[in-house]
Design a protein around this motif. Structure first.
Motif, PDB file in Angstrom:
ATOM      1  N   ILE A   1      34.762  40.629 -29.042  1.00 39.17           N
ATOM      2  CA  ILE A   1      35.965  41.445 -28.854  1.00 39.17           C
ATOM      3  C   ILE A   1      36.653  41.648 -30.206  1.00 39.17           C
ATOM      4  CG2 ILE A   1      37.535  39.535 -28.218  1.00 39.17           C
ATOM      5  CD1 ILE A   1      37.691  42.868 -26.448  1.00 39.17           C
ATOM      6  N   THR A   2      36.535  40.660 -31.087  1.00 31.81           N
ATOM      7  CA  THR A   2      37.095  40.799 -32.431  1.00 31.81           C
ATOM      8  C   THR A   2      36.390  41.920 -33.195  1.00 31.81           C
ATOM      9  OG1 THR A   2      37.581  38.438 -32.451  1.00 31.81           O
ATOM     10  CG2 THR A   2      37.582  39.551 -34.569  1.00 31.81           C
ATOM     11  N   GLU A   3      35.059  41.950 -33.056  1.00 29.72           N
ATOM     12  CA  GLU A   3      34.295  42.986 -33.740  1.00 29.72           C
ATOM     13  C   GLU A   3      34.419  44.331 -33.032  1.00 29.72           C
ATOM     14  OE1 GLU A   3      32.817  42.493 -36.574  1.00 29.72           O
ATOM     15  OE2 GLU A   3      33.346  40.356 -36.520  1.00 29.72           O
ATOM     16  N   GLY A   4      34.958  44.340 -31.837  1.00 29.77           N
ATOM     17  CA  GLY A   4      35.096  45.593 -31.103  1.00 29.77           C
ATOM     18  C   GLY A   4      33.794  46.103 -30.515  1.00 29.77           C
ATOM     19  N   THR A   5      32.794  45.225 -30.350  1.00 25.42           N
ATOM     20  CA  THR A   5      31.521  45.682 -29.792  1.00 25.42           C
ATOM     21  C   THR A   5      31.519  45.678 -28.269  1.00 25.42           C
ATOM     22  OG1 THR A   5      30.744  43.432 -30.127  1.00 25.42           O
ATOM     23  CG2 THR A   5      30.057  45.050 -31.738  1.00 25.42           C
ATOM     24  N   VAL A   6      32.569  45.101 -27.655  1.00 28.54           N
ATOM     25  CA  VAL A   6      32.664  45.116 -26.192  1.00 28.54           C
ATOM     26  C   VAL A   6      34.051  45.621 -25.791  1.00 28.54           C
ATOM     27  CG1 VAL A   6      31.011  43.267 -25.696  1.00 28.54           C
ATOM     28  CG2 VAL A   6      33.383  42.696 -26.211  1.00 28.54           C
ATOM     29  N   ASP A   7      34.179  46.035 -24.513  1.00 25.40           N
ATOM     30  CA  ASP A   7      35.475  46.502 -24.028  1.00 25.40           C
ATOM     31  C   ASP A   7      36.364  45.338 -23.619  1.00 25.40           C
ATOM     32  OD1 ASP A   7      34.704  49.236 -24.273  1.00 25.40           O
ATOM     33  OD2 ASP A   7      33.435  48.943 -22.511  1.00 25.40           O
ATOM     34  N   PHE A   8      35.737  44.233 -23.194  1.00 23.16           N
ATOM     35  CA  PHE A   8      36.529  43.040 -22.909  1.00 23.16           C
ATOM     36  C   PHE A   8      35.717  41.795 -23.238  1.00 23.16           C
ATOM     37  CE2 PHE A   8      34.287  43.987 -18.968  1.00 23.16           C
ATOM     38  CZ  PHE A   8      33.849  42.749 -18.536  1.00 23.16           C
ATOM     39  N   GLY A   9      36.443  40.743 -23.601  1.00 25.31           N
ATOM     40  CA  GLY A   9      35.798  39.458 -23.833  1.00 25.31           C
ATOM     41  C   GLY A   9      36.195  38.527 -22.700  1.00 25.31           C
ATOM     42  N   ALA A  10      35.577  37.361 -22.654  1.00 27.26           N
ATOM     43  CA  ALA A  10      35.962  36.402 -21.626  1.00 27.26           C
ATOM     44  C   ALA A  10      35.894  35.024 -22.244  1.00 27.26           C
ATOM     45  CB  ALA A  10      35.027  36.482 -20.432  1.00 27.26           C
ATOM     46  N   THR A  11      36.887  34.184 -21.905  1.00 24.61           N
ATOM     47  CA  THR A  11      36.923  32.861 -22.518  1.00 24.61           C
ATOM     48  C   THR A  11      37.507  31.822 -21.576  1.00 24.61           C
ATOM     49  OG1 THR A  11      37.772  31.588 -24.388  1.00 24.61           O
ATOM     50  CG2 THR A  11      39.149  33.377 -23.619  1.00 24.61           C
ATOM     51  N   ASP A  12      37.082  30.577 -21.759  1.00 20.79           N
ATOM     52  CA  ASP A  12      37.641  29.458 -20.991  1.00 20.79           C
ATOM     53  C   ASP A  12      38.709  28.738 -21.800  1.00 20.79           C
ATOM     54  OD1 ASP A  12      35.726  29.906 -19.065  1.00 20.79           O
ATOM     55  OD2 ASP A  12      34.332  28.457 -19.921  1.00 20.79           O
ATOM     56  N   GLY A  13      38.822  29.075 -23.079  1.00 21.82           N
ATOM     57  CA  GLY A  13      39.811  28.414 -23.932  1.00 21.82           C
ATOM     58  C   GLY A  13      40.744  29.471 -24.509  1.00 21.82           C
ATOM     59  N   ILE A  14      41.926  29.038 -24.930  1.00 23.53           N
ATOM     60  CA  ILE A  14      42.866  29.976 -25.551  1.00 23.53           C
ATOM     61  C   ILE A  14      42.381  30.253 -26.971  1.00 23.53           C
ATOM     62  CG2 ILE A  14      45.255  30.227 -26.323  1.00 23.53           C
ATOM     63  CD1 ILE A  14      45.965  28.248 -24.005  1.00 23.53           C
ATOM     64  N   MET A  15      42.484  31.513 -27.394  1.00 25.27           N
ATOM     65  CA  MET A  15      42.079  31.848 -28.765  1.00 25.27           C
ATOM     66  C   MET A  15      42.970  31.083 -29.746  1.00 25.27           C
ATOM     67  SD  MET A  15      41.434  35.961 -28.506  1.00 25.27           S
ATOM     68  CE  MET A  15      40.921  36.234 -30.205  1.00 25.27           C
ATOM     69  N   THR A  16      42.364  30.585 -30.827  1.00 27.31           N
ATOM     70  CA  THR A  16      43.152  29.859 -31.826  1.00 27.31           C
ATOM     71  C   THR A  16      43.958  30.864 -32.653  1.00 27.31           C
ATOM     72  OG1 THR A  16      41.405  30.013 -33.453  1.00 27.31           O
ATOM     73  CG2 THR A  16      41.375  28.086 -32.018  1.00 27.31           C
ATOM     74  N   GLU A  17      44.939  30.362 -33.382  1.00 29.34           N
ATOM     75  CA  GLU A  17      45.762  31.231 -34.229  1.00 29.34           C
ATOM     76  C   GLU A  17      44.896  32.027 -35.189  1.00 29.34           C
ATOM     77  OE1 GLU A  17      48.867  32.240 -34.232  1.00 29.34           O
ATOM     78  OE2 GLU A  17      49.011  31.134 -32.345  1.00 29.34           O
ATOM     79  N   ALA A  18      43.910  31.338 -35.798  1.00 30.18           N
ATOM     80  CA  ALA A  18      43.056  32.002 -36.781  1.00 30.18           C
ATOM     81  C   ALA A  18      42.259  33.129 -36.119  1.00 30.18           C
ATOM     82  CB  ALA A  18      42.112  30.988 -37.413  1.00 30.18           C
ATOM     83  N   GLU A  19      41.744  32.849 -34.918  1.00 30.86           N
ATOM     84  CA  GLU A  19      40.964  33.863 -34.208  1.00 30.86           C
ATOM     85  C   GLU A  19      41.836  35.050 -33.831  1.00 30.86           C
ATOM     86  OE1 GLU A  19      37.772  30.778 -32.110  1.00 30.86           O
ATOM     87  OE2 GLU A  19      39.554  31.421 -31.026  1.00 30.86           O
TER      88      GLU A  19
END
Lengths: 316, 365
Positions: free
Chosen positions: B84-102
Motif C-alpha cells: 500500500i505504501t508503494e501504491g501497487t494495491v488499492d488496499f492493504g491489510a494488517t493485524d498490527g498498527i502501522m509504526t510511525e516510520a511506516e
C-alpha cells in the motif's frame, strides 16, 4: 582457428558459426551478469545493516527486532553445524550404498534400488519437513535423545532437555536429503572406473575389498569428492525442511539437542513480516553471508579436488 | 496445401492469437477506469494471512452480488503495508498498527492512511499437561509473562499452583513454544504481555517477531500446535480459531476485571464493547476492561488512503468496505471470526465516509 575458403557453403557455415558463438557468448555473459546484478541488488538492500553493524554483524549473537540489534553468529553456527552433522551421517551411508550398487549388488537389485534412492531426491523438501516434524522428531526425542541424555548426558554434546527439534533433527533431515545426491554421483564415478583397473588388481591376487579400496576408490576420488560437495551445497541452502525441525531458537549451544536456526531458516521465517530498513537490511545481509559461505565452501572444495587430481597425476 | 502455405497459416494464427491475448490483457489495466462500466472494476488488495479465509469468502460473495472483482493476496501484514505504501494495491491489510516510520513513509507519498477494522481475533494459550483437559488450567497475564520470560521454569511453581489449587501440577520444566515466523499472532500476544508486565515490556517488547529467551520456535500456527502436542509439559500460543478446529487444550485467562475466561467469539467481540475507541481505530484491544472480554484480542484492519487517485476505483472500494462492515459481518462467525462490536462499526463507518476523490466524498450514508 579460422580456415580460409571460398566456397559458398563454408561462407554460410562461417556466418552460422559466428551467430552461434555470439549467442553462446551472450548466454554466458547474461548468466554472469545476473549473478553480479543479484549481488549488487542484495548489497544495496543490505546497506543500512552493513553500515550500522559493520563486522559486528558476523560476531554478535543478538537478534532483537524490537530494539533493532542484529547479529548473525548463531545462524552461521547453525548452518555449519547442521550441515556438518548431515554430512557425517550421509557420507558413509552414501558411499557404502554406491559401492554396493556398483560393485556388489546382484543385477536384479541394481536398477530398482538405485532408482528408489534417486526418487528420494525428488521428494519436495516441504514434504520431507512435514514427515520430519510429525514422524521423525517424536522418534528422535524418545527414545534417541532421552537415551543419549541419560547415558551420555555428561558430554556437552548431549546436554539439555530433549525437545526432539534441534540441531540433531536438522542434521538427520539434511542427511536424508543429501544421501540421494551423493549416492547417485558416487555410483556414476565408481561405474566409470575402467574394468582394466579392477582386473589388474584382481590379477595381482587382491581380494574384492582390496580391489575396491586400493584400485577403484582412489581412481575416482575426485568424482566422489564432487558428489560430497554438491551434497554440502544442498545442505547449506536447504530451507523449508530445516525450518520445520530445527526448533528456531537463536543461541550458540554446544548441545545437539538445542533448538537452533540456520541462515536460510531465519530469512524464510522472518522476511515476510519484517518491517523497517534496518530489519529487512539485516535479513538481506544474512543472505549475503550465506552466499559468501557457499562460495567459500565451493572454492575450498575445488582446491581439494585439484589437489587430489594432481596427487594422482604425479603417481602414487 | 504446400508446406509454405501451412507455415504461413500457422504464423498468422500465432500472430492473431497473440494480438487477441494482448488486447485482452491491456483492457482492464490500460484503459482509464472512468470510462469502464462498474462491472469490470477490479480491486486489488494484499496483506495479513490471518483474515484471508474470511476475506476470500467476502470477496466471493461480493462478486456475486455486485460483479466487482476483488483480488486478495495473503502475503503477510508486512507485505500488505509495503504494497500500500508503494501504491501497487488499492488496499492493504494488517493485524498490527502501522509504526510511525511506516506511516510517515506511506503518507509522505499519498496522504493520510486509514485503519479500518474488519473483524477481530483472539490468541489462545495452549498446553500439553497429562490429565489436565481444556479450560482446566487458569493463568493470569503476569504469570504468563513470567513463563515466557523463563522466570517461572516449572509447572509446580507456587504462582501457578496458587491459581490452580485443584490441579495436580507436575514437577517438570515448562517447555515454552513461540512463533518463529513474524506474525500478527505474536504481535497481539506480546502487546498483551507488555501491557501486563513492565518487565516483559522492557526485556522483550511488542512486535511481530521478538527475541524470545526460550525454548522452541514453531513455524506458523501449525508449527506451534505441532510442538505443543508432541512435547509433554509444553505451553504455546495460537490463533483461537486454529486451536478450536484442532481441539487443543487451552487455558482460562484472567481478564482486567478479574474474571477467568476461555477464548470464544463472544468474549472476543466483547473486548471492543464498553471501551472508548479512538477515531482512528489504531487501538489494541488487549486487556480490555469489559468484564466479559477475553484479554488477548486484536482487530485486523484494512488500510486505505483517504485521498483516492481514481474516482471509480475509490467508489468501488468504499462501497465494498461499507458492505464488509455491515452485511459482510454475517460471514464472520461461521468461519470462526468475531463480529465487529457496534461501537467499532460506527467508527469504521465514519472512516469509510471520509474516503474522497479530490475533496468530494465518494459515498454517502
Amino acid at each position: 582457428m579460422t580456415v580460409k575458403s571460398n566456397t559458398a557453403s563454408t561462407v554460410w557455415a562461417r556466418v552460422g558459426d559466428k551467430i552461434f558463438s555470439r549467442l553462446t557468448l551472450f548466454f554466458s555473459v547474461l548468466m554472469a551478469a545476473i549473478l553480479i546484478a543479484l549481488l549488487i541488488a542484495l548489497g544495496i538492500d543490505a546497506w543500512p545493516a552493513i553500515q550500522k553493524f559493520g563486522l559486528s554483524f558476523i560476531t554478535s549473537i543478538e537478534w532483537d527486532p524490537v530494539n533493532e540489534v542484529f547479529g548473525a553468529l548463531p545462524a552461521i553456527y547453525g548452518t555449519l553445524l547442521s550441515s556438518l552433522i548431515g554430512l557425517i551421517i550421509a557420507v558413509p551411508i552414501s558411499l557404502g550404498s554406491a559401492i554396493f550398487l556398483s560393485e556388489l549388488a546382484p543385477d536384479w537389485m541394481r536398477r530398482p534400488c538405485s532408482f528408489l534412492i534417486e526418487m528420494l531426491a525428488a521428494i519436495p523438501s516441504v514434504i520431507i519437513g512435514l514427515w520430519g516434524l510429525y514422524v521423525m522428531v517424536p522418534f528422535i526425542r524418545n527414545p534417541i535423545e532421552i537415551w543419549l541424555g541419560s547415558n551420555l548426558g555428561f558430554l556437552p554434546l548431549f546436554s539439555g532437555p530433549p525437545f526432539g527439534v534441534g540441531f540433531l533433527s536438522a542434521g538427520i533431515i539434511l542427511a536424508i536429503m543429501v544421501i540421494p545426491i551423493i549416492t547417485a554421483i558416487s555410483r556414476e564415478a565408481i561405474v566409470a572406473v575402467p574394468v582394466t583397473q579392477r582386473e589388474a588388481m584382481l590379477a595381482l591376487g587382491a581380494t574384492r575389498w582390496e580391489m575396491i579400496t586400493r584400485a577403484v576408490l582412489p581412481y575416482c576420488r575426485s568424482g566422489l569428492m564432487g558428489g560430497v560437495i554438491l551434497g554440502l551445497g544442498r545442505a547449506l541452502g536447504e530451507t523449508m525442511a530445516v525450518t520445520m525441525v530445527i526448533g528456531n531458537g537463536y543461541v550458540l549451544s554446544p548441545s545437539l539437542f538445542s533448538p537452533g536456526a540456520t541462515i536460510a531458516s531465519k530469512v524464510a521465517s522472518e522476511f515476510n513480516e519484517a518491517s523497517g530498513d534496518l530489519y529487512i537490511g539485516s535479513l538481506i545481509e544474512l543472505a549475503l553471508v550465506l552466499f559468501a559461505i557457499t562460495l567459500l565452501v565451493n572454492i575450498i572444495a575445488r582446491l581439494l579436488v585439484w589437489r587430489t587430481v594432481s596427487v594422482r597425476g604425479t603417481g602414487e | 496445401m504446400s508446406k509454405w502455405n501451412k507455415n504461413w497459416f500457422a504464423c498468422m494464427s500465432v500472430i492473431l492469437i497473440a494480438a487477441v491475448a494482448l488486447a485482452g490483457c491491456s483492457s482492464p489495466s490500460g484503459s482509464p477506469a472512468t470510462s469502464t462500466p462498474a462491472k469490470s472494476i477490479n480491486l486489488n488488495g494484499a496483506g495479513a494471512t490471518f483474515p484471508a479465509p474470511l476475506y476470500t469468502k467476502w470477496f466471493d460473495e461480493y462478486n456475486k452480488l455486485t460483479g466487482v472483482k476483488v483480488n486478495y493476496q495473503p502475503i503477510g501484514s508486512g507485505g500488505g503495508i509495503s504494497q500500500i505504501t508503494e501504491g501497487t494495491v488499492d488496499f492493504g491489510a494488517t493485524d498490527g498498527i502501522m509504526t510511525e516510520a511506516e506511516l510517515t513513509k506511506a503518507e509522505s507519498k499519498s496522504g493520510p492512511i486509514l485503519h479500518i477494522p474488519m473483524t477481530s481475533g483472539s490468541v489462545a494459550v495452549i498446553y500439553n499437561l497429562a490429565g489436565i483437559g481444556t479450560g482446566q488450567l487458569k493463568l493470569t497475564g503476569a504469570v504468563l509473562a513470567d513463563i515466557y520470560l523463563k522466570k517461572i521454569a516449572k509447572w509446580n511453581n507456587p504462582a501457578i499452583a496458587a491459581l490452580n489449587p485443584d490441579l495436580k501440577l507436575p514437577d517438570a520444566a515448562i517447555a515454552v513454544v513461540f512463533r518463529s515466523d513474524g506474525s500478527g499472532t505474536t504481535y497481539i500476544f506480546t502487546n498483551y504481555l507488555s501491557k501486563i508486565s513492565q518487565d516483559f515490556k522492557s526485556t522483550i517488547g511488542n512486535a511481530k517477531a521478538v527475541k524470545w529467551p526460550g525454548d522452541i520456535g514453531g513455524q506458523g500456527n501449525a508449527g506451534v500446535a505441532g510442538q505443543v502436542q508432541q512435547i509433554p509439559n509444553s505451553i504455546g500460543y495460537v490463533e483461537m480459531a486454529y486451536a478450536e478446529q484442532n481441539k487443543l487444550a487451552w487455558a482460562k485467562l484472567k481478564n482486567a476485571a478479574g474474571n477467568f475466561l476461555e477464548p470464544s467469539l463472544q468474549a472476543t467481540t466483547k473486548a471492543a464493547e464498553g471501551v472508548s475507541l479512538p477515531d482512528d481505530m489504531k487501538i489494541m484491544l488487549t486487556n480490555s476492561s469489559n468484564p466479559e472480554a477475553y484479554p488477548i484480542v486484536g482487530f485486523t484492519w484494512i488500510l486505505v488512503y483517504v485521498n483516492q487517485k481514481d474516482k471509480d476505483t475509490g467508489v468501488a472500494l468504499a462501497k465494498m468496505l461499507w458492505w464488509a462492515i455491515h452485511d459482510g459481518q454475517q460471514y464472520t462467525e461461521p468461519l470462526s471470526y468475531a463480529r465487529l462490536a457496534e461501537s467499532a462499526v460506527s467508527k469504521a463507518e465514519t472512516a469509510i465516509l471520509s474516503i474522497n476523490y479530490q475533496g468530494q466524498p465518494l459515498i454517502t450514508r
